[in-house]
Design a protein around this motif. Structure first.
Motif, PDB file in Angstrom:
ATOM      1  N   PHE A 146       0.822  -1.207   0.000  1.00  2.95           N
ATOM      2  CA  PHE A 146       0.000   0.000   0.000  1.00  2.95           C
ATOM      3  C   PHE A 146       0.862   1.264   0.000  1.00  2.95           C
ATOM      4  CE2 PHE A 146      -1.693   3.411   2.692  1.00  2.95           C
ATOM      5  CZ  PHE A 146      -2.693   3.870   1.846  1.00  2.95           C
ATOM      6  N   LEU A 147       1.865   1.297   0.865  1.00  2.00           N
ATOM      7  CA  LEU A 147       2.711   2.493   0.955  1.00  2.00           C
ATOM      8  C   LEU A 147       3.479   2.735  -0.342  1.00  2.00           C
ATOM      9  CD1 LEU A 147       4.075   2.133   4.608  1.00  2.00           C
ATOM     10  CD2 LEU A 147       2.378   3.774   3.770  1.00  2.00           C
ATOM     11  N   ASP A 148       3.905   1.665  -0.983  1.00  8.66           N
ATOM     12  CA  ASP A 148       4.600   1.814  -2.269  1.00  8.66           C
ATOM     13  C   ASP A 148       3.652   2.367  -3.334  1.00  8.66           C
ATOM     14  OD1 ASP A 148       6.898   0.869  -1.124  1.00  8.66           O
ATOM     15  OD2 ASP A 148       6.721  -1.168  -1.927  1.00  8.66           O
ATOM     16  N   SER A 149       2.413   1.873  -3.322  1.00  2.97           N
ATOM     17  CA  SER A 149       1.440   2.378  -4.297  1.00  2.97           C
ATOM     18  C   SER A 149       1.083   3.832  -3.993  1.00  2.97           C
ATOM     19  CB  SER A 149       0.175   1.514  -4.278  1.00  2.97           C
ATOM     20  OG  SER A 149      -0.500   1.626  -3.033  1.00  2.97           O
ATOM     21  N   TYR A 150       1.049   4.166  -2.701  1.00  5.45           N
ATOM     22  CA  TYR A 150       0.766   5.546  -2.297  1.00  5.45           C
ATOM     23  C   TYR A 150       1.858   6.491  -2.805  1.00  5.45           C
ATOM     24  CZ  TYR A 150       0.576   9.589   0.861  1.00  5.45           C
ATOM     25  OH  TYR A 150       0.552  10.858   1.385  1.00  5.45           O
ATOM     26  N   GLU A 151       3.098   6.090  -2.655  1.00  4.88           N
ATOM     27  CA  GLU A 151       4.196   6.940  -3.118  1.00  4.88           C
ATOM     28  C   GLU A 151       4.193   7.054  -4.644  1.00  4.88           C
ATOM     29  OE1 GLU A 151       8.948   7.689  -2.239  1.00  4.88           O
ATOM     30  OE2 GLU A 151       8.050   5.755  -1.712  1.00  4.88           O
ATOM     31  N   SER A 152       3.871   5.963  -5.322  1.00  2.95           N
ATOM     32  CA  SER A 152       3.794   6.009  -6.788  1.00  2.95           C
ATOM     33  C   SER A 152       2.695   6.968  -7.239  1.00  2.95           C
ATOM     34  CB  SER A 152       3.520   4.610  -7.350  1.00  2.95           C
ATOM     35  OG  SER A 152       4.587   3.734  -7.043  1.00  2.95           O
ATOM     36  N   PHE A 153       1.556   6.921  -6.524  1.00  2.00           N
ATOM     37  CA  PHE A 153       0.470   7.838  -6.860  1.00  2.00           C
ATOM     38  C   PHE A 153       0.886   9.293  -6.633  1.00  2.00           C
ATOM     39  CE2 PHE A 153      -2.973  10.480  -5.198  1.00  2.00           C
ATOM     40  CZ  PHE A 153      -3.774  10.562  -6.330  1.00  2.00           C
ATOM     41  N   ILE A 154       1.584   9.545  -5.542  1.00  2.00           N
ATOM     42  CA  ILE A 154       2.037  10.910  -5.252  1.00  2.00           C
ATOM     43  C   ILE A 154       2.936  11.418  -6.374  1.00  2.00           C
ATOM     44  CG2 ILE A 154       3.486  12.300  -3.714  1.00  2.00           C
ATOM     45  CD1 ILE A 154       0.700  11.758  -2.625  1.00  2.00           C
ATOM     46  N   ASP A 155       3.798  10.552  -6.872  1.00  2.00           N
ATOM     47  CA  ASP A 155       4.672  10.950  -7.985  1.00  2.00           C
ATOM     48  C   ASP A 155       3.838  11.314  -9.221  1.00  2.00           C
ATOM     49  OD1 ASP A 155       6.932  10.520  -6.444  1.00  2.00           O
ATOM     50  OD2 ASP A 155       7.194   8.447  -7.112  1.00  2.00           O
ATOM     51  N   GLU A 156       2.837  10.486  -9.511  1.00  2.00           N
ATOM     52  CA  GLU A 156       1.969  10.770 -10.658  1.00  2.00           C
ATOM     53  C   GLU A 156       1.165  12.052 -10.428  1.00  2.00           C
ATOM     54  OE1 GLU A 156      -0.503   7.404 -11.310  1.00  2.00           O
ATOM     55  OE2 GLU A 156       1.172   6.018 -11.688  1.00  2.00           O
ATOM     56  N   GLU A 186      -8.655   9.633  -0.979  1.00  2.00           N
ATOM     57  CA  GLU A 186      -8.800   8.237  -0.559  1.00  2.00           C
ATOM     58  C   GLU A 186      -7.507   7.712   0.065  1.00  2.00           C
ATOM     59  OE1 GLU A 186     -10.051   5.918  -3.861  1.00  2.00           O
ATOM     60  OE2 GLU A 186     -12.008   6.916  -4.059  1.00  2.00           O
ATOM     61  N   TYR A 187      -6.398   8.015  -0.593  1.00  2.00           N
ATOM     62  CA  TYR A 187      -5.107   7.568  -0.058  1.00  2.00           C
ATOM     63  C   TYR A 187      -4.830   8.194   1.303  1.00  2.00           C
ATOM     64  CZ  TYR A 187      -3.130   4.841  -3.921  1.00  2.00           C
ATOM     65  OH  TYR A 187      -2.865   3.857  -4.841  1.00  2.00           O
ATOM     66  N   LEU A 188      -5.111   9.491   1.417  1.00  2.00           N
ATOM     67  CA  LEU A 188      -4.866  10.159   2.698  1.00  2.00           C
ATOM     68  C   LEU A 188      -5.712   9.556   3.808  1.00  2.00           C
ATOM     69  CD1 LEU A 188      -4.539  13.966   1.849  1.00  2.00           C
ATOM     70  CD2 LEU A 188      -2.739  12.334   2.409  1.00  2.00           C
ATOM     71  N   SER A 189      -6.952   9.236   3.484  1.00  2.00           N
ATOM     72  CA  SER A 189      -7.836   8.642   4.497  1.00  2.00           C
ATOM     73  C   SER A 189      -7.305   7.292   4.956  1.00  2.00           C
ATOM     74  CB  SER A 189      -9.251   8.473   3.922  1.00  2.00           C
ATOM     75  OG  SER A 189      -9.804   9.724   3.597  1.00  2.00           O
ATOM     76  N   LYS A 190      -6.814   6.510   3.998  1.00  2.00           N
ATOM     77  CA  LYS A 190      -6.305   5.193   4.362  1.00  2.00           C
ATOM     78  C   LYS A 190      -4.989   5.304   5.122  1.00  2.00           C
ATOM     79  CE  LYS A 190      -5.794   0.529   2.597  1.00  2.00           C
ATOM     80  NZ  LYS A 190      -5.933  -0.379   1.433  1.00  2.00           N
ATOM     81  N   VAL A 210       8.049   6.537   4.387  1.00  2.00           N
ATOM     82  CA  VAL A 210       7.324   6.778   3.133  1.00  2.00           C
ATOM     83  C   VAL A 210       6.445   8.021   3.233  1.00  2.00           C
ATOM     84  CG1 VAL A 210       5.598   5.853   1.546  1.00  2.00           C
ATOM     85  CG2 VAL A 210       7.384   4.363   2.450  1.00  2.00           C
ATOM     86  N   THR A 211       5.688   8.141   4.316  1.00  2.00           N
ATOM     87  CA  THR A 211       4.795   9.300   4.452  1.00  2.00           C
ATOM     88  C   THR A 211       5.586  10.605   4.539  1.00  2.00           C
ATOM     89  OG1 THR A 211       4.731   8.903   6.853  1.00  2.00           O
ATOM     90  CG2 THR A 211       2.933   7.993   5.530  1.00  2.00           C
ATOM     91  N   THR A 212       6.710  10.573   5.221  1.00  2.00           N
ATOM     92  CA  THR A 212       7.551  11.773   5.303  1.00  2.00           C
ATOM     93  C   THR A 212       8.112  12.135   3.934  1.00  2.00           C
ATOM     94  OG1 THR A 212       8.180  11.233   7.579  1.00  2.00           O
ATOM     95  CG2 THR A 212       9.579  12.795   6.393  1.00  2.00           C
ATOM     96  N   ARG A 213       8.555  11.121   3.215  1.00  2.00           N
ATOM     97  CA  ARG A 213       9.111  11.359   1.887  1.00  2.00           C
ATOM     98  C   ARG A 213       8.051  11.926   0.943  1.00  2.00           C
ATOM     99  NH1 ARG A 213      11.872   6.753   1.344  1.00  2.00           N
ATOM    100  NH2 ARG A 213      10.206   5.620   0.279  1.00  2.00           N
ATOM    101  N   CYS A 214       6.835  11.407   1.031  1.00  2.00           N
ATOM    102  CA  CYS A 214       5.749  11.904   0.175  1.00  2.00           C
ATOM    103  C   CYS A 214       5.391  13.350   0.518  1.00  2.00           C
ATOM    104  CB  CYS A 214       4.516  11.012   0.323  1.00  2.00           C
ATOM    105  SG  CYS A 214       4.724   9.368  -0.409  1.00  2.00           S
ATOM    106  N   SER A 215       5.374  13.653   1.798  1.00  2.00           N
ATOM    107  CA  SER A 215       5.070  15.028   2.216  1.00  2.00           C
ATOM    108  C   SER A 215       6.119  16.001   1.696  1.00  2.00           C
ATOM    109  CB  SER A 215       4.997  15.105   3.744  1.00  2.00           C
ATOM    110  OG  SER A 215       3.964  14.282   4.241  1.00  2.00           O
ATOM    111  N   LYS A 216       7.367  15.595   1.746  1.00  2.00           N
ATOM    112  CA  LYS A 216       8.444  16.449   1.235  1.00  2.00           C
ATOM    113  C   LYS A 216       8.313  16.656  -0.269  1.00  2.00           C
ATOM    114  CE  LYS A 216      11.953  15.467   4.744  1.00  2.00           C
ATOM    115  NZ  LYS A 216      13.300  14.875   5.005  1.00  2.00           N
ATOM    116  N   LYS A 217       7.930  15.600  -0.965  1.00  2.00           N
ATOM    117  CA  LYS A 217       7.766  15.723  -2.418  1.00  2.00           C
ATOM    118  C   LYS A 217       6.681  16.741  -2.752  1.00  2.00           C
ATOM    119  CE  LYS A 217       9.295  11.065  -3.742  1.00  2.00           C
ATOM    120  NZ  LYS A 217       8.896   9.771  -4.357  1.00  2.00           N
ATOM    121  N   ILE A 218       5.571  16.683  -2.016  1.00  2.00           N
ATOM    122  CA  ILE A 218       4.471  17.618  -2.272  1.00  2.00           C
ATOM    123  C   ILE A 218       4.892  19.050  -1.951  1.00  2.00           C
ATOM    124  CG2 ILE A 218       2.152  18.282  -1.534  1.00  2.00           C
ATOM    125  CD1 ILE A 218       1.574  15.312  -1.098  1.00  2.00           C
ATOM    126  N   LEU A 219       5.583  19.229  -0.838  1.00  2.00           N
ATOM    127  CA  LEU A 219       6.042  20.569  -0.465  1.00  2.00           C
ATOM    128  C   LEU A 219       7.035  21.115  -1.484  1.00  2.00           C
ATOM    129  CD1 LEU A 219       6.501  20.145   3.401  1.00  2.00           C
ATOM    130  CD2 LEU A 219       4.731  21.454   2.220  1.00  2.00           C
TER     131      LEU A 219
END
Length: 225
Positions: A146-156, A186-190, A210-219
């Protein structure tokens, strides 16, 4: 002062005859001159060793600019030997050889530290990489997937948002925007639904990573925009 060998009276160093008894005092003059010659010789020798003390410091300065480690160590050793000899021979300016020894020791210690530190860092990094790999193996497969798919989605999502911001009036992108926004929520809720307090150490570490890395990517994407 010299003295008369006949009567024992003191006479001037350059006197030829004793003023008291008239005895010739060539022997005393010769002895005095020998002492003066010896004294002058000692002074000259002292000057030589003083110059050697200064020379030892110059050698050390030259060694500082040498890139070859082997040659650097040879010059340092030579400077040490010359400095020690000049100190033993009691040169007048002992400060130069003493400074040579102190600075030389510091330079060698710095060299050793420079050589050893990168090796320790490499060893530490290798050990860290091994530990990280082992931690990933211990992560629960479902959580990792799930976390890997979440990070992939964030990249997209980030790529899409850059495209959307460049063409905000594009109808096709506007439709995709709502789809991405829905998936993002949906991802954030999960992600928020996971209870970190009940996770294993490996799961928790990977979750935070993973969540920290995704947050940094968005910022970072927001800063770029």
């Amino acid at each position: 002062m010299a003295y008369c060998s006949n009567c024992g009276a003191y006479v001037m160093d350059d006197a030829v005859f004793c003023h008291n008894c008239g005895n010739q005092i060539n022997y005393s003059i010769s002895s005095t001159r020998k002492e003066n010659v010896k004294k002058n010789g000692m002074e000259e020798t002292n000057k030589v060793y003083t110059l050697l003390g200064i020379f030892s410091l110059l050698i050390l300065v030259a060694a500082f600019f040498i890139d070859n480690v082997f040659l650097f160590l040879i010059l340092c050793l030579l400077a040490f030997v010359i400095a020690i000899v000049s100190i033993i021979k009691k040169c007048k300016l002992k400060g130069f050889p003493i400074v040579t020894i102190v600075i030389g020791v510091c330079m060698i210690c710095l060299l050793v530290h420079t050589v050893i530190t990168p090796q320790n860092n490499n060893t530490r990094d290798s050990a860290s990489n091994i530990n990280v790999s082992n931690d990933y193996k211990n992560v629960t497969p479902e959580l990792k997937e799930f976390l890997d798919s979440y990070e992939s989605f964030i990249d997209e999502y980030i790529v899409f948002m850059k495209e959307y911001n460049n063409n905000p009036t594009d109808i096709g992108l506007l439709t995709d925007y709502y789809d991405f926004l829905s998936k993002y929520n949906e991802y954030l809720s999960k992600v928020d639904s996971y209870k970190t307090e009940s996770m294993t150490t490996a799961d928790y570490n990977y979750y935070i990573e993973v969540t920290t890395r995704c947050s940094k990517k968005i910022l970072n994407s927001l800063d770029t925009d």
